[in-house]
Design a protein around this motif. Sequence first.
Motif, PDB file in Angstrom:
ATOM      1  N   LEU A  19       0.870  -1.174   0.000  1.00 21.46           N
ATOM      2  CA  LEU A  19       0.000   0.000   0.000  1.00 21.46           C
ATOM      3  C   LEU A  19       0.906   1.223   0.000  1.00 21.46           C
ATOM      4  N   SER A  20       1.166   1.780  -1.175  1.00 26.19           N
ATOM      5  CA  SER A  20       2.163   2.843  -1.315  1.00 26.19           C
ATOM      6  C   SER A  20       1.761   4.102  -0.568  1.00 26.19           C
ATOM      7  N   SER A  21       0.539   4.575  -0.814  1.00 24.34           N
ATOM      8  CA  SER A  21       0.104   5.819  -0.183  1.00 24.34           C
ATOM      9  C   SER A  21      -1.405   5.953  -0.279  1.00 24.34           C
ATOM     10  N   TRP A  22      -1.946   6.724   0.644  1.00 25.16           N
ATOM     11  CA  TRP A  22      -3.359   7.077   0.600  1.00 25.16           C
ATOM     12  C   TRP A  22      -3.497   8.401  -0.125  1.00 25.16           C
ATOM     13  N   LEU A  23      -4.416   8.471  -1.078  1.00 28.15           N
ATOM     14  CA  LEU A  23      -4.671   9.708  -1.807  1.00 28.15           C
ATOM     15  C   LEU A  23      -5.763  10.533  -1.142  1.00 28.15           C
ATOM     16  N   LYS A  24      -6.472   9.920  -0.199  1.00 30.57           N
ATOM     17  CA  LYS A  24      -7.502  10.601   0.578  1.00 30.57           C
ATOM     18  C   LYS A  24      -7.200  10.433   2.058  1.00 30.57           C
ATOM     19  N   LYS A  25      -7.746  11.334   2.873  1.00 27.76           N
ATOM     20  CA  LYS A  25      -7.540  11.268   4.318  1.00 27.76           C
ATOM     21  C   LYS A  25      -8.707  10.556   4.986  1.00 27.76           C
ATOM     22  N   ASP A  26      -8.451  10.058   6.172  1.00 29.45           N
ATOM     23  CA  ASP A  26      -9.498   9.411   6.949  1.00 29.45           C
ATOM     24  C   ASP A  26     -10.615  10.427   7.216  1.00 29.45           C
ATOM     25  N   GLY A  27     -11.848  10.040   6.904  1.00 32.86           N
ATOM     26  CA  GLY A  27     -12.979  10.936   7.099  1.00 32.86           C
ATOM     27  C   GLY A  27     -13.355  11.734   5.870  1.00 32.86           C
ATOM     28  N   ASP A  28     -12.559  11.638   4.792  1.00 33.82           N
ATOM     29  CA  ASP A  28     -12.889  12.341   3.551  1.00 33.82           C
ATOM     30  C   ASP A  28     -14.090  11.693   2.877  1.00 33.82           C
ATOM     31  N   TYR A  29     -14.893  12.519   2.234  1.00 32.72           N
ATOM     32  CA  TYR A  29     -15.968  11.998   1.390  1.00 32.72           C
ATOM     33  C   TYR A  29     -15.405  11.792  -0.014  1.00 32.72           C
ATOM     34  N   VAL A  30     -15.592  10.592  -0.568  1.00 33.09           N
ATOM     35  CA  VAL A  30     -15.063  10.287  -1.898  1.00 33.09           C
ATOM     36  C   VAL A  30     -16.206   9.873  -2.817  1.00 33.09           C
ATOM     37  N   ALA A  31     -16.070  10.229  -4.072  1.00 24.73           N
ATOM     38  CA  ALA A  31     -17.082   9.877  -5.068  1.00 24.73           C
ATOM     39  C   ALA A  31     -16.811   8.489  -5.619  1.00 24.73           C
ATOM     40  N   GLU A  32     -17.821   7.853  -6.146  1.00 21.47           N
ATOM     41  CA  GLU A  32     -17.649   6.535  -6.754  1.00 21.47           C
ATOM     42  C   GLU A  32     -16.667   6.632  -7.930  1.00 21.47           C
ATOM     43  N   GLY A  33     -15.688   5.723  -7.948  1.00 21.21           N
ATOM     44  CA  GLY A  33     -14.692   5.717  -9.012  1.00 21.21           C
ATOM     45  C   GLY A  33     -13.501   6.609  -8.739  1.00 21.21           C
ATOM     46  N   GLU A  34     -13.542   7.415  -7.697  1.00 18.06           N
ATOM     47  CA  GLU A  34     -12.427   8.313  -7.376  1.00 18.06           C
ATOM     48  C   GLU A  34     -11.296   7.500  -6.729  1.00 18.06           C
ATOM     49  N   ALA A  35     -10.057   7.777  -7.123  1.00 18.85           N
ATOM     50  CA  ALA A  35      -8.909   7.038  -6.585  1.00 18.85           C
ATOM     51  C   ALA A  35      -8.713   7.378  -5.112  1.00 18.85           C
ATOM     52  N   VAL A  36      -8.570   6.342  -4.285  1.00 17.61           N
ATOM     53  CA  VAL A  36      -8.403   6.565  -2.848  1.00 17.61           C
ATOM     54  C   VAL A  36      -6.996   6.230  -2.363  1.00 17.61           C
TER      55      VAL A  36
END
Length: 409
Positions: A19-36
């Motif tokens: 798991l190289s890196s997270w592109l989103k933070k814990d608690g972020d709202y993400v859209a369907e298909g968005e890279a996390v």
Amino acid sequence: MSVELKIPVIGESVTEVTLSSWLKKDGDYVAEGEAVCEIESDKASMELPAPSAGVLKIMAEAGSELKIGAKIGELDTAAAKPAAAAKTEAPAAAPKAEAAAPAATASSGKEVNYPSPAARKILDEKGVSADDVKGSGKDGRITKDDAVNASAPAPAAKAAAPAAAPTATRAPTVPGARATRPEKMTRLRKTIASKLVEAKNTTAMLTTFNEVDMFELMALRKRYKDAFTKKHGVGLGFMSLFTKAVTVALKDWPAVNAQINGDEILYHDYADIGIAVSTPRGLVVPVVRNAESLSLAEIEKEILALATKARDGKITIEEMQGGTFSITNGGVFGSMLSTPILNLPQSAILGMHNIIERPVAINGQVVIRPMMYLALSYDHRIIDGRESVSFLKQVKELLEDPSRLLLDV
């Protein structure tokens, strides 16, 4: 309701990833298909998209090594999408406040140059501010590679000593720094290292050399490159011409296109040519399928598409498997001569090198010609000297008289 985020099945031979890196933070709202997040296998890196829209709960740390199917987070799909924050205008009495606001992208409102967690850690260790790094990722995101390549800013010059202290002396000059910086090997780099050692230790590898006069090939390319680009929408490079010459020679010397399979030799009646591509993460070899049946324009388009995907980290494992022969071009880095290592389970690889004008004898006269050294490394267990030398000689002759490629003679 929550949806699990799991490490997906990437390829038949891949059982573990990083798991190289997270592109989103814990608690972020993400859209369907968005890279996390970004995950890295022993063959390639890829972004993991969100299967549904929702609020992200991270359950695995960046840098973790995980099995296929491992749970790394959840998406709370019942959570409502947050309303966009209302934009506030700076009061007229404080016109300078606008300059203090962080730069933002016009499309997303996200801060430019925001680093991924892995990149943030590297920047902090280097003492480099994110403001001093130009991000190459989506929406200006600073990737791990950006952070690795970033340099710490030069220290600011010290203010001059006040006139009241003329006796002050300058500190003695410190010799060149000798710091070391340990960095964990990526999964891809570890796999490359393992495969290269395996090739050296399990094959009877030998290299034969020849040189090719590039005069006619360069003249042909110069004569038709503009018309070629105008018609096909892609440039005419040397790699397509070399690939075509290789596929013709492989038909006459099938052992060079074969592989050892247990107690058998597996011959191929097609040519899947691996083209070595250097990327920020290491060397990868995407494969041009059935290159023997493709035109020069089709080969150029396929090479361009695969190389772009490889450098962007979008190449798939399937696109790098199953090659029967490989070509690597060290000449783009200035290499005069080298002995390329086999790309297992293939039995041969052709090395191209830089083109240098040298004096050569032609018809009893010394002339200056653009010359390139060629190197063919091969597995001597199934390819004899006669076959390897004859194959390389035929490639040389086809390149020196490129009209033969069109006439198939």
